[in-house]
Design an enzyme around this catalytic site. Structure first.
Site, short mmCIF file in Angstrom:
data_model
loop_
_atom_site.label_atom_id
_atom_site.label_comp_id
_atom_site.label_asym_id
_atom_site.label_seq_id
_atom_site.Cartn_x
_atom_site.Cartn_y
_atom_site.Cartn_z
N SER A 67 0.84 -1.21 0.00
CA SER A 67 0.00 0.00 0.00
C SER A 67 0.87 1.25 0.00
O SER A 67 0.62 2.20 -0.75
CB SER A 67 -0.88 0.02 1.25
OG SER A 67 -1.78 -1.06 1.22
N ARG B 144 -12.94 -7.01 -11.83
CA ARG B 144 -13.19 -6.34 -10.53
C ARG B 144 -13.97 -5.03 -10.71
O ARG B 144 -13.84 -4.35 -11.73
CB ARG B 144 -11.85 -6.12 -9.81
CG ARG B 144 -11.18 -7.46 -9.54
CD ARG B 144 -9.90 -7.33 -8.81
NE ARG B 144 -10.11 -6.80 -7.47
CZ ARG B 144 -9.12 -6.46 -6.65
NH1 ARG B 144 -7.87 -6.58 -7.05
NH2 ARG B 144 -9.39 -6.01 -5.45
N GLN C 212 -9.07 1.99 -0.93
CA GLN C 212 -8.80 2.35 -2.33
C GLN C 212 -9.76 3.43 -2.80
O GLN C 212 -9.39 4.39 -3.47
CB GLN C 212 -8.90 1.12 -3.22
CG GLN C 212 -7.81 0.09 -2.93
CD GLN C 212 -7.96 -1.17 -3.74
OE1 GLN C 212 -8.83 -1.27 -4.61
NE2 GLN C 212 -7.10 -2.15 -3.49
N ASP D 182 -7.00 -8.30 3.98
CA ASP D 182 -6.22 -9.19 3.11
C ASP D 182 -5.76 -10.46 3.82
O ASP D 182 -5.13 -11.32 3.21
CB ASP D 182 -4.99 -8.44 2.57
CG ASP D 182 -5.40 -7.32 1.62
OD1 ASP D 182 -6.47 -7.44 1.00
OD2 ASP D 182 -4.65 -6.33 1.52
N LYS E 8 -12.06 -9.40 -4.45
CA LYS E 8 -10.60 -9.22 -4.41
C LYS E 8 -10.00 -9.82 -5.69
O LYS E 8 -10.69 -10.02 -6.67
CB LYS E 8 -10.03 -9.85 -3.15
CG LYS E 8 -10.50 -9.13 -1.88
CD LYS E 8 -9.96 -7.72 -1.83
CE LYS E 8 -10.47 -6.95 -0.65
NZ LYS E 8 -10.11 -5.53 -0.69
N ARG F 127 -12.41 -14.37 -3.07
CA ARG F 127 -11.57 -14.96 -2.03
C ARG F 127 -12.35 -15.73 -0.99
O ARG F 127 -11.78 -16.59 -0.31
CB ARG F 127 -10.79 -13.85 -1.33
CG ARG F 127 -9.35 -13.91 -1.65
CD ARG F 127 -8.55 -12.88 -0.92
NE ARG F 127 -7.45 -12.52 -1.80
CZ ARG F 127 -6.73 -11.43 -1.67
NH1 ARG F 127 -6.99 -10.56 -0.73
NH2 ARG F 127 -5.73 -11.21 -2.50
C1 S3P Z 1 -5.57 -1.53 -0.22
C2 S3P Z 1 -6.87 -1.59 0.22
C3 S3P Z 1 -7.65 -2.84 0.33
C4 S3P Z 1 -6.74 -4.07 0.24
C5 S3P Z 1 -5.70 -3.96 -0.83
C6 S3P Z 1 -4.83 -2.75 -0.58
C7 S3P Z 1 -4.92 -0.22 -0.32
O1 S3P Z 1 -8.57 -2.89 -0.74
O2 S3P Z 1 -7.51 -5.22 0.02
O3 S3P Z 1 -4.88 -5.09 -0.87
O4 S3P Z 1 -3.67 -0.16 -0.46
O5 S3P Z 1 -5.62 0.79 -0.24
P1 S3P Z 1 -10.04 -2.19 -0.64
O6 S3P Z 1 -9.83 -0.74 -0.50
O7 S3P Z 1 -10.72 -2.52 -1.93
O8 S3P Z 1 -10.70 -2.84 0.54
#
Ligand code: S3P
Length: 446
Positions: free
Chosen positions: A30, A130, A178, A329, A356, A360
């Protein structure tokens, strides 16, 4: 051209001797994506160390280059970026290919959405499935519009960014870092304040890093579990030095491997302990896991810790739905720990797992079932009946999902019979060197 995955790599895990040694897992995914994107939006040179050089992040680096930033690798995990400034992206000559990465794609949609340019976004077969509409909805309110998209707003899609971005107050319908990040990144170029109101707090790396790059960001509590994040737009981002800590979501795999493999003792070095990422640690401790924090320190604005992990007898627990954002995750690997525990583990509120890198929820249940573990999905809950071990002997379909591949291989390190996966190549998206690192600790993976 859509991303071409490397050739499938079938891999098998066999019961292994005790795991031991000091392990450092790669940089946080991230933070790595965000450091490249904010570096590209700053004026001047950003220097990053410890960047995760996995395929997902490398695709983001390429995308930032295609949008006009100068992005150079200067050493092992060391990168330098000359940014173009907020609103300064240029039309890329070709489609931006985000490979397997939802994070790279959705954050870049936000960053492009606030600029007066047009870009096409694409990815591999997993990413093309997705949902992207969730990001396009708030971006439309800001003034960006899709010129073309596959069914349901999916990739490949072409986005025309906003000429005059509008600051909005946005309440995401799902707990998603995200989505929050896409809105904040688009809001960077808007006049006035862009606000995201979260019912459930999600990982806060974007807001922390925006502040680190000199933007004005206010974070206030909202309701019982939420936050209200306000960004002052038309920000001038200053270049920064970013040190990427080790990824707790990657550390989760050797950690659970050590817990379930008899007589193991390992030390995980410098793992980020941001409280919005530590739901797995909390849960494993409730299950009886021996995880000791040896040294807690601050590295580049994030708390990190060395952790000692010893093989442990685990028991089943209830995992509340409100913990999901802090361990979203980690459910596949938690499900493996739950199989090796004694008693029932119920993980509540896992709806988001269905969208995901694979579905998942289904993939985790299948992985366990094929290896003799009793598992059920009830609504959005996953229920694992732990018997203190797993039969193994299964052949697991990974569905282009790195975390399913790593979870299945960890399960095979302590099961009666070996566990095979059809394709371990996607592990390189988030954890290059996984097999080698685990082998060095004593894992039988081939
Ligand atoms: C992430 C947010 C998560 C996570 C992903 C990384 C990020 O997704 O599952 O691996 O870096 O902001 P979501 O925002 O879709 O939950």
């Amino acid at each position: 051209m859509p991303h071409a995955p490397s050739s499938p790599t079938p891999t098998t895990a066999r019961r292994s001797g005790p795991l031991s040694g000091r392990l450092r897992v790669p940089g946080d995914k991230s933070i790595s994506h965000r450091s490249l994107i904010l570096g590209a939006l700053a004026v001047g040179e950003t220097r990053i160390s410890g960047l995760l050089e996995g395929e997902d992040v490398l695709n983001t680096a390429k995308a930032m280059r295609a949008l006009g930033a100068q992005v150079r690798r200067t050493g092992d995990g060391a990168w330098s970026i000359q940014g173009v400034g907020v609103g300064g992206f240029a039309d890329p000559a070709e489609a931006l290919d985000f490979g397997n990465s939802g994070t790279g794609c959705r954050l870049a949609l936000g960053a492009v959405g606030g600029c007066p340019i047009t870009a096409t976004f694409d990815g591999d077969a997993s990413l093309r499935k997705r949902p992207m509409q969730r990001v396009l909805d708030p971006l439309a309110r800001i003034g960006a519009r899709p010129l073309a998209a596959a069914d349901g707003g999916r990739l490949p899609l072409t986005l025309a960014g906003a000429r005059d971005p509008i600051p909005i107050v946005y309440e995401p319908p799902v707990a998603s870092a995200q989505l929050k990040s896409a809105v904040l990144l688009a809001g960077l170029a808007a006049p006035g304040e862009t606000t995201v109101v979260e019912q459930e707090a999600t990982r806060d790396h974007t807001e922390r890093m925006l502040a680190h790059f000199g933007a004005e960001v206010r974070v206030e509590p909202h309701g019982t579990h939420g936050r209200r994040i306000t960004l002052t737009g038309q920000a001038e981002l200053r270049p920064a030095v970013v040190r990427v800590p080790a990824d707790p979501s990657s550390a989760a795999f050797p950690l659970v491997a050590a817990l379930i493999s008899a007589r193991s003792e390992i030390i995980l070095e410098g793992v980020m302990t941001n409280p919005l990422r530590t739901g797995l640690m909390t849960t494993l401790r409730e299950m009886g896991a021996a995880i000791d924090i040896l040294e807690l320190r601050n590295e580049g604005g994030e708390e990190v810790a060395d952790m000692r992990v010893r093989a442990s007898s685990l028991c089943g627990v209830e995992v509340p739905a409100e913990r999901a954002p802090a361990m979203i995750d980690e459910y596949p690997i938690l499900a493996v720990a739950a199989a090796y525990a004694v008693g029932v583990t119920r993980m509540r509120g896992l709806k988001e797992l269905r969208v995901k890198e694979s579905d998942r929820l289904a993939a985790t249940a299948d992985m366990l079932r094929h290896n003799g573990v009793a598992v059920e999905i009830e609504g959005d809950d996953l229920i694992v009946e732990g018997k203190g071990g797993a039969r193994g002997g299964g052949h697991v379909a990974t569905h282009m999902d790195h975390r399913i591949a790593m979870s299945a291989l960890v399960m095979g390190l302590a099961s009666d019979a070996p566990v095979a996966v059809d394709d371990a190549s996607f592990i390189a998206t988030s954890f290059p060197g996984f097999v080698e690192l685990m082998r060095a600790a004593g894992a039988d993976l081939a």
